[in-house]
Design an enzyme around this catalytic site. Structure first.
Site, PDB file in Angstrom:
ATOM      1  N   ASN A 150       0.930  -1.202  -0.032  1.00  0.00           N
ATOM      2  CA  ASN A 150       0.180   0.056   0.100  1.00  0.00           C
ATOM      3  C   ASN A 150       0.840   1.338   0.033  1.00  0.00           C
ATOM      4  OD1 ASN A 150       0.375  -0.574   2.595  1.00  0.00           O
ATOM      5  ND2 ASN A 150      -1.076   0.483   3.512  1.00  0.00           N
ATOM      6  N   GLU A 248       4.805  -3.717  12.037  1.00  0.00           N
ATOM      7  CA  GLU A 248       3.675  -2.881  11.970  1.00  0.00           C
ATOM      8  C   GLU A 248       2.526  -3.510  11.228  1.00  0.00           C
ATOM      9  OE1 GLU A 248       3.227  -0.051  13.288  1.00  0.00           O
ATOM     10  OE2 GLU A 248       5.357   0.533  13.895  1.00  0.00           O
ATOM     11  N   CYS A 282      -2.873   1.710   6.909  1.00  0.00           N
ATOM     12  CA  CYS A 282      -3.229   1.121   8.082  1.00  0.00           C
ATOM     13  C   CYS A 282      -3.498   2.238   9.045  1.00  0.00           C
ATOM     14  CB  CYS A 282      -1.962   0.507   8.676  1.00  0.00           C
ATOM     15  SG  CYS A 282      -0.275   1.526   8.192  1.00  0.00           S
ATOM     16  N   GLU A 459       9.071   3.310  14.592  1.00  0.00           N
ATOM     17  CA  GLU A 459       9.520   3.399  13.241  1.00  0.00           C
ATOM     18  C   GLU A 459       9.795   4.944  13.005  1.00  0.00           C
ATOM     19  OE1 GLU A 459       9.326   0.707  10.086  1.00  0.00           O
ATOM     20  OE2 GLU A 459       7.226   0.379  10.674  1.00  0.00           O
TER      21      GLU A 459
END
Ligand code: ADP
Length: 482
Positions: A150, A248, A282, A459
């Site tokens: 994505n 993640e 997400c 991150e």
């Protein structure tokens, strides 16, 4: 003519076996790239190459690494239109979204080029007189980078840039649907001056090359973004190996709209956060929690806005939403829409669109009249599907928002400073937005969630150093002066 790309191991192009095809989701008769998928033996070679390249790369000066990252960032930014076009063509987000993602990738390389020159260690006195202590950061070693479809360039950038900046070597496996952007990124970094073997590209199926990339003894750390199932499988397989794992895994992100919200801001936050990038983020605002007094007005305003919404070929001018990425994701979206309907939700939109081309087009789906415990409000859909839950007041809204188990991002639309502050403090999410969509984050600050959403250090931004380095504490007794 279709461009053929390949894996890159130790600086050499490796043509794989069975044909991989990168199709344009706006028009599946358009083959964006062709490539050969490699097997586990090639992944093993890539890991060996990264292992061999590690000592020399770890010994380079921060300045040498910074110059390479900076050159790569400059080229990415200079080619934003062209790379954005490729990204929109293979993933299906609109041209402005795709160009924006490329710019963000360029900024990430610039950020880490600067960050690597910053102090990450410190010196201090011991509790024992005359003893000196230094705490320094060292690279972890060989890092496996596994990414989803994505964000074909930004997610690889936010993993690869810090990995390289702090002296690690990398084996990178992008998602099968988006190899084109990944190949360009690796090519740019190699031409910017990376020695052979420092960054290796493996184009193969997750089920074939993934297991070796996550369990080989020569791999020291695994950073993964993708589905909960795959991520948890990686964690279970890696547990006995005691290596660093960063995951993640997505989110089920609430957008709370309370009575005192500015209606125009709330509508735009929902529409952009829920349907931007075809809802395939997400951080997407996949469920909305709206207090009673504003509920009907809000739903009517969203409906009116969606009435003017434009869905179409990702690269067409003026389009607000491109297609769904592939038939499997489209089937998932339609399944969740039907499920919501069967659980009592009223679906507005959510229809297949025939736009003349062979693309996976779905109109935005707004599902009203849902209950907090309905499946649509519990599970991540990853498509242009947004549900609405009506609640009595702010307290109930907060409780419903916090009932999510994938707490990546949460938003509130309010003009009341007290409610905004309370929500920031009491939301369970890792990222909180006030009067903004739940999606849309900056490249220089930490990113990550709580609950089932993330595992391991955050991150991006200053937090990236935690995963991509290990600290060393050294004690020195200088002895008495001679
Ligand atoms: P998505 O639904 O976003 O495709 P996946 O978790 O299936 O989520 O994929 C994310 C990434 O993980 C992709 O690059 C995919 O190829 C890879 N992958 C799939 N299976 C495995 C596995 N068993 N081990 C490691 N990586 C895998």
């Amino acid at each position: 003519m279709t461009t053929t790309i390949s894996s890159i191991v130790n600086g050499e192009r490796i043509v794989g076996n069975a044909g991989g095809v990168d199709l344009n989701p706006s028009d599946t008769s358009d083959v964006v790239r062709e490539y050969g998928q490699v097997d586990a033996a090639v992944a093993k070679d890539a890991i060996k190459a990264a292992r061999a390249a590690f000592p020399a790369w770890a010994a380079t000066t921060p300045w040498q690494r910074a110059e390479i990252l900076d050159r790569a960032g400059t080229e990415i930014l200079a080619r934003a239109d062209e790379l954005g076009d490729l990204l929109a063509r293979e993933e299906g987000k609109t041209l402005p979204e795709a160009r924006g993602e490329v710019v963000r990738a360029g900024q990430i390389f610039k950020y880490f080029a600067g960050d690597v020159m910053q102090p990450h260690g410190y010196a201090l006195d011991s509790v024992r007189p005359g003893i000196d202590i230094t705490v320094t950061r060292e690279p972890v070693g060989v890092v496996s980078v596994i990414t989803p479809w994505n964000f074909p360039i930004a997610i690889p950038a936010w993993k690869i840039a810090p990995a390289l900046a702090y002296g690690n070597t990398v084996v990178f496996k992008p998602a099968e649907l988006v190899p084109g952007s990944a190949f360009e990124l690796v090519d740019i970094l190699n031409r910017a001056g990376l020695p052979a073997g420092v960054l290796n590209l493996v184009l193969g199926r997750g089920s074939v090359v993934g297991p070796i990339m996550t369990t080989d003894p020569d791999v020291n750390a695994v950073t993964f973004t993708g589905s909960v199932g795959t991520g948890k499988g990686i964690l279970a397989a890696d547990a006995p190996l005691s290596r660093k794992v960063q995951l993640e895994l997505g989110g089920k992100n609430p957008l709370v709209v309370v009575d005192d919200a500015n209606l125009a801001i709330a509508v735009e936050a929902l529409v952009q956060g829920g349907f931007g990038s075809t809802g395939q983020r997400c951080t997407a605002s996949s469920f909305t929690v709206v207090t009673d007094a504003i509920h009907d007005q809000f739903v009517a305003a969203v409906q009116e806005r969606l009435g003017k919404w434009t869905t179409g070929d990702a690269r067409a001018a003026g389009i607000e939403m491109g297609p769904v990425v592939d038939p499997s994701q489209l089937e998932t979206d339609l399944r969740y829409i039907e499920l919501a309907r069967s659980e009592g939700g009223q679906v507005i939109g959510g229809e297949l669109l025939d736009l003349g081309a062979k693309g996976h087009y779905l109109s935005p789906a707004l599902i009203v009249g849902t209950n907090a415990n309905d499946t649509i409000n519990r599970e991540e859909v990853f498509g242009p599907v947004v549900s609405v839950v009506r609640v009595k007041d702010y307290e109930e809204a907060l409780a419903v928002a916090n009932s999510s188990t994938m707490n990546l991002s949460a938003g509130i639309c309010t003009t009341d400073l007290a409610k905004a502050s309370h929500f920031k403090r009491n939301s369970k999410a890792g990222m909180v937005m006030v009067n903004l969509p739940t999606a849309g984050v900056d490249p220089h600050v930490p990113f990550g969630g709580k609950g089932d959403s993330s595992h391991g250090p955050r991150e991006q931004g200053y937090a990236a150093v935690d995963f991509f380095t290990v600290s060393k504490t050294a004690y020195t007794n200088p002895g008495a002066p001679a």
